[in-house]
Design a protein around this motif. Structure first.
Motif, mmCIF file in Angstrom:
data_model
loop_
_atom_site.group_PDB
_atom_site.id
_atom_site.type_symbol
_atom_site.label_atom_id
_atom_site.label_comp_id
_atom_site.label_asym_id
_atom_site.label_seq_id
_atom_site.Cartn_x
_atom_site.Cartn_y
_atom_site.Cartn_z
ATOM 1 N N UNK A 115 0.841 -1.181 0.000
ATOM 2 C CA UNK A 115 0.000 0.000 0.000
ATOM 3 C C UNK A 115 0.883 1.240 0.000
ATOM 4 N N UNK A 116 0.801 2.058 -1.044
ATOM 5 C CA UNK A 116 1.650 3.235 -1.171
ATOM 6 C C UNK A 116 1.125 4.347 -0.283
ATOM 7 N N UNK A 117 2.077 5.060 0.355
ATOM 8 C CA UNK A 117 1.725 6.179 1.208
ATOM 9 C C UNK A 117 1.645 7.441 0.363
ATOM 10 N N UNK A 118 0.547 8.181 0.490
ATOM 11 C CA UNK A 118 0.361 9.406 -0.286
ATOM 12 C C UNK A 118 1.471 10.403 0.040
ATOM 13 N N UNK A 119 2.009 11.044 -0.994
ATOM 14 C CA UNK A 119 3.014 12.105 -0.874
ATOM 15 C C UNK A 119 4.323 11.628 -0.246
ATOM 16 N N UNK A 120 4.601 10.357 -0.293
ATOM 17 C CA UNK A 120 5.856 9.843 0.249
ATOM 18 C C UNK A 120 6.791 9.475 -0.891
ATOM 19 N N UNK A 121 8.053 9.888 -0.757
ATOM 20 C CA UNK A 121 9.041 9.583 -1.774
ATOM 21 C C UNK A 121 9.520 8.140 -1.664
ATOM 22 N N UNK A 122 10.330 7.680 -2.610
ATOM 23 C CA UNK A 122 10.791 6.290 -2.615
ATOM 24 C C UNK A 122 11.614 5.919 -1.382
ATOM 25 N N UNK A 123 12.353 6.887 -0.816
ATOM 26 C CA UNK A 123 13.151 6.598 0.372
ATOM 27 C C UNK A 123 12.257 6.259 1.570
ATOM 28 N N UNK A 124 11.184 7.046 1.733
ATOM 29 C CA UNK A 124 10.252 6.794 2.837
ATOM 30 C C UNK A 124 9.506 5.484 2.601
ATOM 31 N N UNK A 125 9.110 5.243 1.356
ATOM 32 C CA UNK A 125 8.415 3.993 1.025
ATOM 33 C C UNK A 125 9.289 2.779 1.347
ATOM 34 N N UNK A 126 10.571 2.890 1.028
ATOM 35 C CA UNK A 126 11.498 1.792 1.304
ATOM 36 C C UNK A 126 11.616 1.575 2.809
ATOM 37 N N UNK A 127 11.713 2.661 3.573
ATOM 38 C CA UNK A 127 11.799 2.566 5.024
ATOM 39 C C UNK A 127 10.558 1.882 5.598
ATOM 40 N N UNK A 128 9.386 2.299 5.129
ATOM 41 C CA UNK A 128 8.122 1.721 5.610
ATOM 42 C C UNK A 128 8.038 0.247 5.240
ATOM 43 N N UNK A 129 8.424 -0.095 4.016
ATOM 44 C CA UNK A 129 8.373 -1.486 3.549
ATOM 45 C C UNK A 129 9.272 -2.380 4.401
ATOM 46 N N UNK A 130 10.488 -1.891 4.696
ATOM 47 C CA UNK A 130 11.413 -2.679 5.514
ATOM 48 C C UNK A 130 10.912 -2.816 6.943
ATOM 49 N N UNK A 131 10.390 -1.736 7.512
ATOM 50 C CA UNK A 131 9.865 -1.787 8.871
ATOM 51 C C UNK A 131 8.672 -2.739 8.967
ATOM 52 N N UNK A 132 7.854 -2.795 7.911
ATOM 53 C CA UNK A 132 6.657 -3.647 7.935
ATOM 54 C C UNK A 132 7.004 -5.132 7.927
ATOM 55 N N UNK A 133 8.270 -5.471 7.627
ATOM 56 C CA UNK A 133 8.702 -6.866 7.651
ATOM 57 C C UNK A 133 9.067 -7.326 9.062
ATOM 58 N N UNK A 134 9.114 -6.392 10.012
ATOM 59 C CA UNK A 134 9.427 -6.737 11.400
ATOM 60 C C UNK A 134 8.232 -7.423 12.048
ATOM 61 N N UNK A 135 8.468 -8.383 12.978
ATOM 62 C CA UNK A 135 7.357 -9.050 13.658
ATOM 63 C C UNK A 135 6.481 -8.050 14.404
ATOM 64 N N UNK A 136 5.187 -8.161 14.223
ATOM 65 C CA UNK A 136 4.253 -7.290 14.930
ATOM 66 C C UNK A 136 4.018 -5.942 14.281
ATOM 67 N N UNK A 137 4.710 -5.667 13.174
ATOM 68 C CA UNK A 137 4.516 -4.388 12.489
ATOM 69 C C UNK A 137 3.867 -4.613 11.128
ATOM 70 N N UNK A 138 2.639 -4.160 10.991
ATOM 71 C CA UNK A 138 1.973 -4.176 9.700
ATOM 72 C C UNK A 138 2.235 -2.855 8.995
ATOM 73 N N UNK A 139 1.620 -2.633 7.836
ATOM 74 C CA UNK A 139 1.846 -1.381 7.087
ATOM 75 C C UNK A 139 1.543 -0.113 7.889
ATOM 76 N N UNK A 140 0.442 -0.115 8.646
ATOM 77 C CA UNK A 140 0.085 1.091 9.414
ATOM 78 C C UNK A 140 1.067 1.342 10.549
ATOM 79 N N UNK A 141 1.399 0.288 11.284
ATOM 80 C CA UNK A 141 2.369 0.441 12.379
ATOM 81 C C UNK A 141 3.731 0.854 11.830
ATOM 82 N N UNK A 142 4.086 0.323 10.673
ATOM 83 C CA UNK A 142 5.368 0.670 10.051
ATOM 84 C C UNK A 142 5.389 2.142 9.652
ATOM 85 N N UNK A 143 4.265 2.666 9.157
ATOM 86 C CA UNK A 143 4.187 4.085 8.799
ATOM 87 C C UNK A 143 4.364 4.963 10.045
#
Length: 201
Positions: free
Chosen positions: A1-29
């Motif tokens: 799920x792409x975050x509105x107005x977020x650049x590729x660097x932020x998207x990459x950070x969110x994507x990597x964080x969402x791979x952590x146990x207990x962190x879904x896309x919203x928690x990662x954002x």
């Protein structure tokens, strides 16, 4: 799920964080925004710590624990009993038992449990090394400290069968560990009581 107005660097950070146990896309954002908002106080020190850990920490070739040295601090400690090996599913379980101070022997990290559903087979786990260690003359007891789940108990029975030929006493944690319970979430007193009342498998 792409975050509105977020650049590729932020998207990459969110994507990597969402791979952590207990962190879904919203928690990662939320975590990403928190890190970005505390760049100097949190984000840069965290990045340095992650890079340092990636460079210096590895699995112990003897037991599977994570440490900066190989063998790890537990395996190289001179005051630990050589005759007992405690088998755990993960490094987190090893750390939980160390916090409780209930076990003074050596450890062995399997790296998971057998699971037909997830396709985890005996050869996928650190079992061969355990059998090799159990056959050493100084080892007299193997403690199976696996989580009280269906897969954990299936793995315990499999290991008990495999260890029979080594001629060592095989025990498991008893009173205090609830069915479905995971070691890392149990308090120190419960873990200590479970160790004291372990029984033969």
């Amino acid at each position: 799920m792409r975050t509105a107005s977020a650049g590729p660097e932020i998207e990459r950070l969110i994507t990597l964080l969402s791979k952590m146990p207990g962190l879904g896309p919203r928690s990662a954002r939320r975590a990403a925004l928190h890190l970005l908002g505390r760049r100097d106080a949190l984000m840069r020190p965290l990045a340095d710590a992650l890079a340092d850990a990636a460079d210096k920490i590895s699995a112990c070739s003897e037991c599977g624990n994570m440490d900066v040295s190989d063998p790890c601090a537990v395996c190289s400690a001179p005051n630990r009993a050589e005759n007992a090996i405690c088998v755990v599913e993960t490094v987190g379980d090893l750390w939980a038992l160390e916090r409780a101070g209930a076990f003074k022997g050596r450890y062995h990290v399997l790296g998971g449990v057998l699971s037909a559903l997830d396709g985890v087979r005996p050869e996928d786990l650190n079992i061969a090394k355990l059998i090799e260690r159990a056959e050493r003359s100084e080892v007299t007891e193997i403690v199976l400290a696996l989580n009280a789940t269906v897969d954990g108990q299936t793995t315990a029975h499999y290991l008990a069968d495999r260890l029979e030929a080594a001629g060592v006493k095989v025990t498991s944690l008893a009173r205090g560990v609830p069915v479905g319970g995971e070691l890392d979430y149990l308090d120190d007193g419960t873990l200590a009581a479970a160790f004291k009342s372990r029984s033969s498998v």
